[in-house]
Design an enzyme around this catalytic site. Structure first.
Site, mmCIF file in Angstrom:
data_model
loop_
_atom_site.group_PDB
_atom_site.id
_atom_site.type_symbol
_atom_site.label_atom_id
_atom_site.label_comp_id
_atom_site.label_asym_id
_atom_site.label_seq_id
_atom_site.Cartn_x
_atom_site.Cartn_y
_atom_site.Cartn_z
ATOM 1 N N LYS A 1 -7.453 7.305 14.673
ATOM 2 C CA LYS A 1 -6.853 8.358 13.563
ATOM 3 C C LYS A 1 -7.069 9.884 14.378
ATOM 4 C CE LYS A 1 -5.030 5.577 10.600
ATOM 5 N NZ LYS A 1 -3.565 5.991 10.257
ATOM 6 N N PRO B 1 -5.458 10.839 4.352
ATOM 7 C CA PRO B 1 -6.040 10.273 2.961
ATOM 8 C C PRO B 1 -7.594 10.167 3.313
ATOM 9 C CG PRO B 1 -4.178 9.065 3.105
ATOM 10 C CD PRO B 1 -4.544 9.943 4.621
ATOM 11 N N GLY B 2 -8.398 10.064 2.073
ATOM 12 C CA GLY B 2 -9.548 9.557 2.222
ATOM 13 C C GLY B 2 -9.609 8.097 1.750
ATOM 14 N N THR C 1 -5.920 -0.024 -1.579
ATOM 15 C CA THR C 1 -4.770 -0.690 -1.015
ATOM 16 C C THR C 1 -5.225 -2.161 -0.321
ATOM 17 O OG1 THR C 1 -4.931 0.033 1.127
ATOM 18 C CG2 THR C 1 -3.378 1.344 -0.434
ATOM 19 N N ASP D 1 7.301 -5.776 14.119
ATOM 20 C CA ASP D 1 6.080 -5.739 14.455
ATOM 21 C C ASP D 1 6.005 -4.470 15.342
ATOM 22 O OD1 ASP D 1 3.335 -5.678 15.579
ATOM 23 O OD2 ASP D 1 3.399 -7.834 15.681
ATOM 24 N N TYR E 1 -11.381 2.492 15.130
ATOM 25 C CA TYR E 1 -10.493 3.105 14.148
ATOM 26 C C TYR E 1 -10.385 4.575 13.964
ATOM 27 C CZ TYR E 1 -8.067 3.841 9.655
ATOM 28 O OH TYR E 1 -7.430 4.277 8.705
ATOM 29 N N GLY F 1 0.766 -1.123 -0.008
ATOM 30 C CA GLY F 1 -0.018 -0.116 -0.070
ATOM 31 C C GLY F 1 1.034 1.238 -0.029
HETATM 32 P P1 NDP Z 1 -2.126 -1.670 3.518
HETATM 33 O O1 NDP Z 1 -2.940 -2.821 4.239
HETATM 34 O O2 NDP Z 1 -1.936 -1.742 2.191
HETATM 35 O O3 NDP Z 1 -0.851 -1.410 4.181
HETATM 36 C C1 NDP Z 1 -0.456 -1.452 5.577
HETATM 37 C C2 NDP Z 1 1.015 -1.625 6.068
HETATM 38 O O4 NDP Z 1 1.236 -1.561 7.456
HETATM 39 C C3 NDP Z 1 1.732 -3.096 5.362
HETATM 40 O O5 NDP Z 1 2.751 -2.833 5.160
HETATM 41 C C4 NDP Z 1 1.592 -3.806 6.853
HETATM 42 O O6 NDP Z 1 2.695 -4.633 6.680
HETATM 43 C C5 NDP Z 1 2.129 -2.570 7.713
HETATM 44 N N1 NDP Z 1 1.643 -3.010 9.245
HETATM 45 C C6 NDP Z 1 0.512 -3.480 9.835
HETATM 46 N N2 NDP Z 1 0.414 -3.795 10.967
HETATM 47 C C7 NDP Z 1 1.733 -3.652 11.374
HETATM 48 C C8 NDP Z 1 2.446 -3.832 12.297
HETATM 49 N N3 NDP Z 1 1.911 -4.288 13.507
HETATM 50 N N4 NDP Z 1 4.057 -3.804 12.379
HETATM 51 C C9 NDP Z 1 4.610 -3.443 11.218
HETATM 52 N N5 NDP Z 1 3.771 -3.095 10.357
HETATM 53 C C10 NDP Z 1 2.606 -3.319 10.113
HETATM 54 O O7 NDP Z 1 -3.018 -0.442 4.046
HETATM 55 P P2 NDP Z 1 -2.711 1.128 3.662
HETATM 56 O O8 NDP Z 1 -1.266 1.292 2.637
HETATM 57 O O9 NDP Z 1 -4.031 1.833 3.105
HETATM 58 O O10 NDP Z 1 -2.456 1.644 5.070
HETATM 59 C C11 NDP Z 1 -1.341 2.456 5.663
HETATM 60 C C12 NDP Z 1 -1.734 3.676 6.302
HETATM 61 O O11 NDP Z 1 -2.602 4.404 5.779
HETATM 62 C C13 NDP Z 1 -2.560 3.054 7.745
HETATM 63 O O12 NDP Z 1 -2.100 3.775 8.808
HETATM 64 C C14 NDP Z 1 -4.047 3.474 7.337
HETATM 65 O O13 NDP Z 1 -4.617 3.545 8.568
HETATM 66 C C15 NDP Z 1 -3.825 4.574 6.559
HETATM 67 N N6 NDP Z 1 -5.023 5.166 5.810
HETATM 68 C C16 NDP Z 1 -5.460 4.108 4.710
HETATM 69 C C17 NDP Z 1 -6.386 4.729 4.021
HETATM 70 C C18 NDP Z 1 -7.039 3.560 2.945
HETATM 71 O O14 NDP Z 1 -8.177 3.993 2.437
HETATM 72 N N7 NDP Z 1 -6.253 2.647 2.401
HETATM 73 C C19 NDP Z 1 -6.943 6.048 4.202
HETATM 74 C C20 NDP Z 1 -6.452 6.775 5.177
HETATM 75 C C21 NDP Z 1 -5.544 6.336 5.889
HETATM 76 P P3 NDP Z 1 2.831 -6.333 7.377
HETATM 77 O O15 NDP Z 1 1.407 -6.606 7.166
HETATM 78 O O16 NDP Z 1 3.793 -6.693 6.312
HETATM 79 O O17 NDP Z 1 3.370 -5.984 8.498
HETATM 80 C C1 8X3 Z 2 -9.344 5.044 5.812
HETATM 81 C C2 8X3 Z 2 -10.267 5.855 5.270
HETATM 82 O O1 8X3 Z 2 -12.870 6.116 5.277
HETATM 83 O O2 8X3 Z 2 -12.347 3.904 5.078
HETATM 84 O O3 8X3 Z 2 -8.575 5.500 7.016
HETATM 85 O O4 8X3 Z 2 -11.878 5.103 7.311
HETATM 86 S S1 8X3 Z 2 -11.790 5.139 5.733
#
Ligand code: NDP
Ligand code: 8X3
Length: 254
Positions: free
Chosen positions: A158, A184-185, A189, A61, A154, A14
């Protein structure tokens, strides 16, 4: 960014992976953490080969305070103080009314999104403060600005990240360290796959009927934030897909 060292948590998928790719293409050396080591190793080989940058990876982790402290100590002694820390590792787990909430989902979100971010920051920030430069960029969310039904915990994490961005800025006032948030919204991913515990059809339905942000769109904004001159601190950027105007108003075609 050539010659700078950027540390990205959650770089195996992501947004974190997209930022790693983009930062490498801008010439930054990288430290990448996540739990899925194989993915990090593949990314390391690819980015080193394609861009000639140094990439260090570690299976950490972020919920494990001892593991964070020991990997961070190794990072600081063997590699150096990062110029940028992207606190990105995070997740939503489940989507339930609070009165039906699952304790494990709650723990997973609070332990990762809040405590994990704190552990990593606590381990790295002192070195930035001592050096007098550095940039912490937290990945928040629109979910940290507006709550939605069943988002409860959640949303709370945030909103907490938003408070921490503001609080960290106050606490490092007078040093050269900057603290920013990129919120972001909807971004397509593995986020929804994780939220819905591997239910692919349900995860895909989240992004049906409109064009969500891509992880690369978010990486673009993170790169903008990270490359302003030293006297400019972008405090918070909220970015949404054009089809989404707030958490509720989404132009989804049937
Ligand atoms: P993904 O699930 O695609 O990626 C999440 C990443 O976080 C992975 O690389 C995962 O790696 C890592 N991760 C999760 N838990 C742990 C842990 N305990 N220790 C280390 N690494 C961890 O999601 P996104 O890229 O979308 O999410 C990234 C961030 O963006 C998050 O904080 C999410 O809340 C935020 N976000 C996402 C949005 C969306 O709509 N997608 C919108 C707004 C914010 P691994 O599993 O290999 O540990
Ligand atoms: C991720 C965006 O709207 O799914 O932070 O919570 S939402």
């Amino acid at each position: 960014m050539k010659g700078s060292l950027a540390f990205v948590t959650g770089a195996s998928a992501g947004i974190g992976e997209a930022v790693a790719r983009r930062f490498a293409s801008e010439g930054a050396d990288l430290v990448l953490w996540a739990r899925r080591e194989r993915r990090l190793a593949d990314l390391r080989t690819e980015l080193q080969d394609d861009h000639g940058v140094k990439v260090h990876t570690a299976r950490v982790d972020v919920r494990d305070r001892e593991a964070v402290n020991s990997a961070a100590a190794k990072l600081l002694s063997d590699i150096g103080t990062p110029d940028i820390l992207l606190n990105n590792a995070g997740l939503a787990s489940g989507l339930s009314f609070i009165q039906e909430g699952d304790y494990e989902d709650w723990d997973r979100m609070i332990d990762t999104n809040l405590k994990g971010l704190l552990y990593v920051t606590r381990a790295i920030l002192p070195a930035m403060v001592e050096r007098g430069t550095g940039h912490v960029i937290n990945i928040g969310s629109t979910a940290g600005h507006q709550v939605y039904p069943k988002g409860n915990v959640y949303n709370a994490t945030k909103f907490g990240v938003k408070a921490l961005t503001e609080g960290m800025n106050l606490d490092v006032a007078g040093t050269g360290v900057r603290v920013s948030s990129v919120d972001p919204g909807f971004v397509e991913t593995e986020f929804s796959l994780v939220r819905f515990h591997g239910d692919e059809a349900r995860a895909e339905s989240v992004y049906e009927g409109f064009e969500p942000l891509s992880a690369a769109d978010v990486a673009d904004v993170v790169t903008f934030v990270a490359t302003r001159p030293a006297h400019v601190n972008v405090h918070d950027v909220v970015l949404l897909p054009t089809a989404q105007r707030n958490v509720y108003v989404l132009d989804r075609k049937a």
